[in-house]
Design a protein around this motif. Structure first.
Motif, PDB file in Angstrom:
ATOM      1  N   ASN A   4       0.832  -1.078  -0.131  1.00  0.00           N
ATOM      2  CA  ASN A   4       0.396  -0.173   0.072  1.00  0.00           C
ATOM      3  C   ASN A   4       1.083   1.319   0.339  1.00  0.00           C
ATOM      4  OD1 ASN A   4      -2.174   1.801   0.122  1.00  0.00           O
ATOM      5  ND2 ASN A   4      -2.485   1.329   2.032  1.00  0.00           N
ATOM      6  N   PHE A   5       0.475   2.157  -1.185  1.00  0.00           N
ATOM      7  CA  PHE A   5       1.506   3.131  -1.216  1.00  0.00           C
ATOM      8  C   PHE A   5       1.842   4.518  -0.133  1.00  0.00           C
ATOM      9  CE2 PHE A   5       3.045   0.304  -4.901  1.00  0.00           C
ATOM     10  CZ  PHE A   5       1.941   0.312  -5.697  1.00  0.00           C
ATOM     11  N   PHE A   6       2.658   4.491   0.406  1.00  0.00           N
ATOM     12  CA  PHE A   6       2.911   6.229   1.179  1.00  0.00           C
ATOM     13  C   PHE A   6       2.025   5.134   2.122  1.00  0.00           C
ATOM     14  CE2 PHE A   6       3.381   9.096  -1.611  1.00  0.00           C
ATOM     15  CZ  PHE A   6       4.776   9.690  -1.103  1.00  0.00           C
ATOM     16  N   GLN A   7       2.575   4.117   2.960  1.00  0.00           N
ATOM     17  CA  GLN A   7       2.421   3.022   4.086  1.00  0.00           C
ATOM     18  C   GLN A   7       3.906   2.168   4.532  1.00  0.00           C
ATOM     19  OE1 GLN A   7      -1.017   0.415   4.159  1.00  0.00           O
ATOM     20  NE2 GLN A   7      -0.075  -0.508   6.233  1.00  0.00           N
ATOM     21  N   ALA A   8       4.140   3.227   5.641  1.00  0.00           N
ATOM     22  CA  ALA A   8       5.265   2.160   6.360  1.00  0.00           C
ATOM     23  C   ALA A   8       5.233   0.982   6.165  1.00  0.00           C
ATOM     24  CB  ALA A   8       5.597   2.952   7.460  1.00  0.00           C
ATOM     25  N   ARG A   9       6.546  -0.018   5.825  1.00  0.00           N
ATOM     26  CA  ARG A   9       6.188  -1.290   6.422  1.00  0.00           C
ATOM     27  C   ARG A   9       7.007  -1.557   7.122  1.00  0.00           C
ATOM     28  NH1 ARG A   9       7.561  -5.685   1.226  1.00  0.00           N
ATOM     29  NH2 ARG A   9       6.134  -4.178  -0.749  1.00  0.00           N
ATOM     30  N   GLY A  10       6.533  -1.310   8.027  1.00  0.00           N
ATOM     31  CA  GLY A  10       7.282  -1.029   9.780  1.00  0.00           C
ATOM     32  C   GLY A  10       6.252  -2.189  10.278  1.00  0.00           C
ATOM     33  N   PRO A  11       6.646  -1.824  11.694  1.00  0.00           N
ATOM     34  CA  PRO A  11       6.190  -3.097  12.329  1.00  0.00           C
ATOM     35  C   PRO A  11       4.691  -3.394  12.899  1.00  0.00           C
ATOM     36  CG  PRO A  11       7.709  -1.273  13.614  1.00  0.00           C
ATOM     37  CD  PRO A  11       7.790  -1.280  12.524  1.00  0.00           C
ATOM     38  N   SER A  12       4.339  -4.357  12.787  1.00  0.00           N
ATOM     39  CA  SER A  12       2.324  -4.259  12.863  1.00  0.00           C
ATOM     40  C   SER A  12       1.976  -5.245  13.525  1.00  0.00           C
ATOM     41  CB  SER A  12       2.056  -5.170  11.738  1.00  0.00           C
ATOM     42  OG  SER A  12       2.039  -6.451  11.031  1.00  0.00           O
ATOM     43  N   LYS A  13       1.238  -5.207  13.664  1.00  0.00           N
ATOM     44  CA  LYS A  13       0.531  -5.914  15.691  1.00  0.00           C
ATOM     45  C   LYS A  13       0.603  -7.312  15.037  1.00  0.00           C
ATOM     46  CE  LYS A  13      -3.193  -2.042  15.781  1.00  0.00           C
ATOM     47  NZ  LYS A  13      -5.031  -2.481  15.533  1.00  0.00           N
ATOM     48  N   ARG A 111       6.518  16.625   3.778  1.00  0.00           N
ATOM     49  CA  ARG A 111       6.949  17.092   5.729  1.00  0.00           C
ATOM     50  C   ARG A 111       6.542  16.110   6.325  1.00  0.00           C
ATOM     51  NH1 ARG A 111       5.017  23.253   4.153  1.00  0.00           N
ATOM     52  NH2 ARG A 111       6.590  23.689   2.709  1.00  0.00           N
ATOM     53  N   GLU A 112       5.157  14.789   6.467  1.00  0.00           N
ATOM     54  CA  GLU A 112       5.325  14.558   7.905  1.00  0.00           C
ATOM     55  C   GLU A 112       5.765  13.184   7.084  1.00  0.00           C
ATOM     56  OE1 GLU A 112       0.979  14.570   7.098  1.00  0.00           O
ATOM     57  OE2 GLU A 112       1.005  16.945   7.299  1.00  0.00           O
ATOM     58  N   LYS A 113       5.208  12.060   6.876  1.00  0.00           N
ATOM     59  CA  LYS A 113       5.561  10.886   6.613  1.00  0.00           C
ATOM     60  C   LYS A 113       6.939  10.587   5.761  1.00  0.00           C
ATOM     61  CE  LYS A 113       1.570   8.488   5.364  1.00  0.00           C
ATOM     62  NZ  LYS A 113       0.456   7.818   4.746  1.00  0.00           N
ATOM     63  N   VAL A 114       7.598  11.808   5.579  1.00  0.00           N
ATOM     64  CA  VAL A 114       8.785  11.661   5.309  1.00  0.00           C
ATOM     65  C   VAL A 114      10.451  11.725   5.891  1.00  0.00           C
ATOM     66  CG1 VAL A 114      10.598  11.691   2.879  1.00  0.00           C
ATOM     67  CG2 VAL A 114       8.790  11.120   2.594  1.00  0.00           C
ATOM     68  N   LYS A 115       9.200  13.013   6.716  1.00  0.00           N
ATOM     69  CA  LYS A 115      10.507  14.097   7.597  1.00  0.00           C
ATOM     70  C   LYS A 115      10.405  12.982   8.733  1.00  0.00           C
ATOM     71  CE  LYS A 115      12.147  18.631   8.825  1.00  0.00           C
ATOM     72  NZ  LYS A 115      11.682  20.213   8.711  1.00  0.00           N
ATOM     73  N   ASN A 116       9.364  12.052   9.031  1.00  0.00           N
ATOM     74  CA  ASN A 116       9.161  11.842  10.426  1.00  0.00           C
ATOM     75  C   ASN A 116      10.509  10.726  10.638  1.00  0.00           C
ATOM     76  OD1 ASN A 116       7.754  14.126  11.832  1.00  0.00           O
ATOM     77  ND2 ASN A 116       6.272  12.846  10.857  1.00  0.00           N
TER      78      ASN A 116
END
Length: 380
Positions: A4-13, A111-116
């Protein structure tokens, strides 16, 4: 091809056992995902890029990168495989952010997702659950897929972020058209050009997938897959999976023929290198009747024959853009038409393409193109 685009591949539940099984079950995956290269050595037909990235992998000194080239040539697969080899399956989730700029491409996303994500200090390396040792360098990777869809303002905002957080974050821009990336952004990246897959590499990969899935295909079917996909391996694999599903829908399974691939791809069968007696002026007959498999009345000639053939093509559901593409390829490769005649045909098709993009009627413009091509190839 991507998540899913612009969604991080980060930790999930944490998933339940049933959910986890449904996610990792290979039989439920699209083949383009199931057979996506696991390492950069598995990437086909990009030898120069693979050799450069292998050296980068050994030194772990990764620059900002810009991958560009036609669709389906392995751009996203290459950077994902490289990231997995750098961080391993466990650290991959926290060290890699994969976004797609074709979904959300404005300056607010940068400014939000990428920078954070870029400003966060990388988490400590965790021990790989598979027992292997990975380089796991002290930085993160942000993958911006379809970066050529980003607005000018978003690209301008991105260049400052790339400079400020270069110590802990590396960027990889993936795009089809490098000219749509602003020069200040492109100059900060190492450029890698991906070429369309050559026939031998595509043939080998498709053959391996067909063998792994126990799909009986012959060389004629694979050749049709390659020709209809135009160097896009992703599209060819999708066509192969669709054909396999249709073949296995009956009991016993029906054989797969080249005509089945053409039907799935939405192309009409055509005579390659039309063998028609030349006219008195030395030019060859290439009206629309020569490039369609549809049968029209034998007593029709000239305008009536062309009109009936175009009508049948449209009634069969072939798109006007597909007809123009195939007719263009025939004309460009035609052995006896002069350069001036080919140019006249190309201008006609360009005019038709513009009209179709503006919402003109498909049948009328295909008829117009067919009549003009017939007139050019039959000078009085």
């Amino acid at each position: 091809m991507t998540a899913n685009f612009f969604q991080a591949r980060g930790p999930s539940k944490k998933k339940t056992g049933k959910e986890k099984e449904s996610i990792i079950n290979p039989s439920l995956q699209p083949w383009v995902e199931k057979y996506r290269p696991e390492t950069i050595d598995d990437v086909s037909s990009q030898e120069h890029i693979v050799s450069v990235l292998q050296k980068t992998l050994s030194s772990t000194n990764l620059p900002h990168m810009l991958f560009y080239g036609p669709p389906g040539t392995g751009k996203t697969s290459t950077i994902l495989a490289l990231a997995r080899q750098l961080f391993g399956p466990d650290n991959f989730r926290t060290r890699v952010l994969e976004l797609n700029a074709s979904d959300e491409r404005g300056i607010s996303i940068v400014r939000e997702k990428v920078k954070n994500f870029a400003r966060q200090t990388p988490r400590a390396e965790t021990v790989a659950s598979d027992g292997k040792k990975y380089p796991c360098p002290p930085y993160k990777i942000i993958i911006l897929d379809e970066a050529d869809s980003m607005t000018q303002d978003a690209q301008a905002a991105l260049r400052r972020i790339m400079e400020n957080y270069a110590r802990i974050t590396r960027f990889c821009l993936v795009c089809n058209y490098v000219t749509r990336i602003i020069e200040p952004l492109a100059s900060r990246c190492s450029k890698f050009r991906f070429k369309p897959l050559d026939s031998s590499s595509a043939r080998q990969r498709l053959g391996n997938i067909a063998a792994a899935e126990q799909v009986p295909v012959n060389q004629a079917v694979i050749s049709t897959l390659i020709s209809t996909s135009s160097g896009d391996l992703r599209r060819a694999i999708t066509y192969l999976q669709s054909a396999a599903r249709l073949s296995g829908a009956t009991e016993p399974p029906t054989p797969i023929f080249p005509q089945d691939i053409q039907e799935i791809a939405g192309v009409f069968a055509q005579t390659v290198g039309v063998d028609v007696p030349p006219t008195q002026s030395g030019d060859e007959d290439i009206d629309m009747a020569d490039v369609t498999p549809l049968t029209v009345k034998a007593d029709l000639r000239g305008f009536d024959l062309i009109r009936e053939t175009v009508k049948l093509l449209i009634r069969e559901g072939y798109s006007a853009s597909q007809i123009l593409i195939q007719l263009h390829d025939i004309i460009v490769e035609h052995p006896t038409l002069t350069g001036r005649q080919k140019s006249a045909c190309a201008l006609t098709m360009a005019e038709a393409d513009k009209a179709l993009c503006d919402g003109a009627d498909d049948e009328l413009w295909i008829l117009e193109v067919a009549l003009r091509v017939h007139k050019v190839s039959h000078p009085e």
